[in-house]
Design an enzyme around this catalytic site. Sequence first.
Site, PDB file in Angstrom:
ATOM      1  N   LYS A  16       2.282  -2.080  12.898  1.00  0.00           N
ATOM      2  CA  LYS A  16       3.628  -1.677  13.342  1.00  0.00           C
ATOM      3  C   LYS A  16       3.629  -0.209  13.753  1.00  0.00           C
ATOM      4  CE  LYS A  16       5.538  -2.763   9.384  1.00  0.00           C
ATOM      5  NZ  LYS A  16       4.326  -3.176   8.634  1.00  0.00           N
ATOM      6  N   ARG A  91      13.758  -4.666   5.899  1.00  0.00           N
ATOM      7  CA  ARG A  91      12.675  -5.248   5.127  1.00  0.00           C
ATOM      8  C   ARG A  91      13.201  -6.223   4.087  1.00  0.00           C
ATOM      9  NH1 ARG A  91       8.728  -1.017   5.490  1.00  0.00           N
ATOM     10  NH2 ARG A  91       6.786  -1.559   4.474  1.00  0.00           N
TER      11      ARG A  91
HETATM   12  P1  AP5 Z   1      -0.775   0.581  10.958  1.00  0.00           P
HETATM   13  O1  AP5 Z   1      -0.357   0.697  12.389  1.00  0.00           O
HETATM   14  O2  AP5 Z   1      -0.741   1.820  10.125  1.00  0.00           O
HETATM   15  O3  AP5 Z   1       0.007  -0.643  10.254  1.00  0.00           O
HETATM   16  P2  AP5 Z   1       1.488  -0.735   9.698  1.00  0.00           P
HETATM   17  O4  AP5 Z   1       1.954  -2.130   9.972  1.00  0.00           O
HETATM   18  O5  AP5 Z   1       2.328   0.388  10.215  1.00  0.00           O
HETATM   19  O6  AP5 Z   1       1.173  -0.581   8.155  1.00  0.00           O
HETATM   20  P3  AP5 Z   1       1.928   0.196   7.005  1.00  0.00           P
HETATM   21  O7  AP5 Z   1       1.023   0.057   5.797  1.00  0.00           O
HETATM   22  O8  AP5 Z   1       2.278   1.596   7.391  1.00  0.00           O
HETATM   23  O9  AP5 Z   1       3.183  -0.635   6.844  1.00  0.00           O
HETATM   24  P4  AP5 Z   1       4.002  -0.805   5.620  1.00  0.00           P
HETATM   25  O10 AP5 Z   1       5.087  -1.578   6.207  1.00  0.00           O
HETATM   26  O11 AP5 Z   1       3.379  -1.386   4.413  1.00  0.00           O
HETATM   27  O12 AP5 Z   1       4.252   0.712   5.122  1.00  0.00           O
HETATM   28  P5  AP5 Z   1       5.412   1.735   5.421  1.00  0.00           P
HETATM   29  O13 AP5 Z   1       4.801   3.043   5.704  1.00  0.00           O
HETATM   30  O14 AP5 Z   1       6.400   1.173   6.391  1.00  0.00           O
HETATM   31  O15 AP5 Z   1      -2.257  -0.037  10.961  1.00  0.00           O
HETATM   32  C1  AP5 Z   1      -2.986  -0.199   9.742  1.00  0.00           C
HETATM   33  C2  AP5 Z   1      -4.483   0.135   9.982  1.00  0.00           C
HETATM   34  O16 AP5 Z   1      -5.030  -0.827  10.867  1.00  0.00           O
HETATM   35  C3  AP5 Z   1      -4.722   1.508  10.634  1.00  0.00           C
HETATM   36  O17 AP5 Z   1      -5.882   2.069  10.090  1.00  0.00           O
HETATM   37  C4  AP5 Z   1      -4.926   1.189  12.131  1.00  0.00           C
HETATM   38  O18 AP5 Z   1      -5.799   2.107  12.754  1.00  0.00           O
HETATM   39  C5  AP5 Z   1      -5.534  -0.215  12.063  1.00  0.00           C
HETATM   40  N1  AP5 Z   1      -5.076  -1.063  13.175  1.00  0.00           N
HETATM   41  C6  AP5 Z   1      -3.827  -1.139  13.700  1.00  0.00           C
HETATM   42  N2  AP5 Z   1      -3.788  -2.071  14.695  1.00  0.00           N
HETATM   43  C7  AP5 Z   1      -5.046  -2.610  14.760  1.00  0.00           C
HETATM   44  C8  AP5 Z   1      -5.642  -3.625  15.550  1.00  0.00           C
HETATM   45  N3  AP5 Z   1      -4.927  -4.278  16.482  1.00  0.00           N
HETATM   46  N4  AP5 Z   1      -6.954  -3.920  15.349  1.00  0.00           N
HETATM   47  C9  AP5 Z   1      -7.681  -3.256  14.406  1.00  0.00           C
HETATM   48  N5  AP5 Z   1      -7.169  -2.268  13.618  1.00  0.00           N
HETATM   49  C10 AP5 Z   1      -5.861  -1.955  13.785  1.00  0.00           C
HETATM   50  O19 AP5 Z   1       6.162   1.780   3.999  1.00  0.00           O
HETATM   51  C11 AP5 Z   1       5.570   2.379   2.877  1.00  0.00           C
HETATM   52  C12 AP5 Z   1       6.483   2.216   1.670  1.00  0.00           C
HETATM   53  O20 AP5 Z   1       7.774   2.839   1.929  1.00  0.00           O
HETATM   54  C13 AP5 Z   1       6.856   0.782   1.273  1.00  0.00           C
HETATM   55  O21 AP5 Z   1       5.864   0.182   0.477  1.00  0.00           O
HETATM   56  C14 AP5 Z   1       8.169   1.021   0.515  1.00  0.00           C
HETATM   57  O22 AP5 Z   1       7.950   1.515  -0.784  1.00  0.00           O
HETATM   58  C15 AP5 Z   1       8.836   2.111   1.332  1.00  0.00           C
HETATM   59  N6  AP5 Z   1       9.707   1.555   2.392  1.00  0.00           N
HETATM   60  C16 AP5 Z   1       9.546   1.704   3.738  1.00  0.00           C
HETATM   61  N7  AP5 Z   1      10.515   1.050   4.399  1.00  0.00           N
HETATM   62  C17 AP5 Z   1      11.302   0.473   3.471  1.00  0.00           C
HETATM   63  C18 AP5 Z   1      12.462  -0.361   3.543  1.00  0.00           C
HETATM   64  N8  AP5 Z   1      13.011  -0.707   4.712  1.00  0.00           N
HETATM   65  N9  AP5 Z   1      13.015  -0.792   2.382  1.00  0.00           N
HETATM   66  C19 AP5 Z   1      12.499  -0.433   1.192  1.00  0.00           C
HETATM   67  N10 AP5 Z   1      11.396   0.347   1.037  1.00  0.00           N
HETATM   68  C20 AP5 Z   1      10.796   0.791   2.180  1.00  0.00           C
END
Ligand code: AP5
Length: 224
Positions: A16, A91
Amino acid sequence: MPELNLILLGPPGSGKGTQGKILQEDFHLPYYATGDILRAAVKEGTEIGQRAKEYMDRGDLVPDEVIIELIGERVQQEEASDGFILDGFPRTVPQAEALDEEMEDLGRRITAAIFIEVPEEEIIRRLGGRRTCEAAGHIFHVEFDPPKEEGVCDIDGSKLIVREDDKPEVIRHRLAQYREKTEPLIDYYDEREILCRVDGNRPPEEVSERIHAVLATLRMEEEI
Ligand code: AP5
């Protein structure tokens, strides 16, 4: 040009953030990633950051009311009047309902929820190898997208770190949270006929092309 109000939906590590940053550049729209916003708040030590940290570190979701307020403020801003890209929000079903209410009050609607589908074994490989730039959150992967110099961000030269929640036991917990609380949103948006499924198990450029193709089709349909 009609406004483009996009949601990026998908499990942790589905790409994402990677796709959100590409879309932001391509469409010149504000990009609101709740994870990035919360991590910045933790770093700055704000009240929200202090509250959110314990949830984030153990891979739990931050309480709905905190997040809803955070995003509600942003979609109302002038910079978001032509559209926005939401990554990591909504989420939970209550978050999705709150967003719908907010949009209705503004006389707007969500254009599409883009669901990036990736199998679980691939997610574990991706999160285990992710490296994040300490200063601005630029994303790399030790195997799929390595930086030119190990441990250093190509873009701003800052240190690359392993996120606290990318440790193996926390990854498993995040995935369980996703299945329980976020997966129901797939049906939620499908029932509203705005769910667009994209195969995320392809190289980033191909995923991006598919998202663009989906959006081009939506635009054509809107013009008919
Ligand atoms: P990346 O693009 O970083 O993936 P992502 O989907 O953004 O993963 P996140 O772990 O950031 O998502 P998340 O939803 O768990 O965490 P968030 O920060 O939102 O890609 C991942 C890896 O793969 C990278 O190394 C990239 O290079 C590689 N990659 C990407 N595309 C690829 C491809 N096509 N092929 C190969 N490799 C690839 O949230 C963190 C925390 O915040 C949550 O756990 C929660 O505690 C809190 N939080 C955030 N939003 C909310 C909400 N709405 N409600 C409640 N708590 C929330």
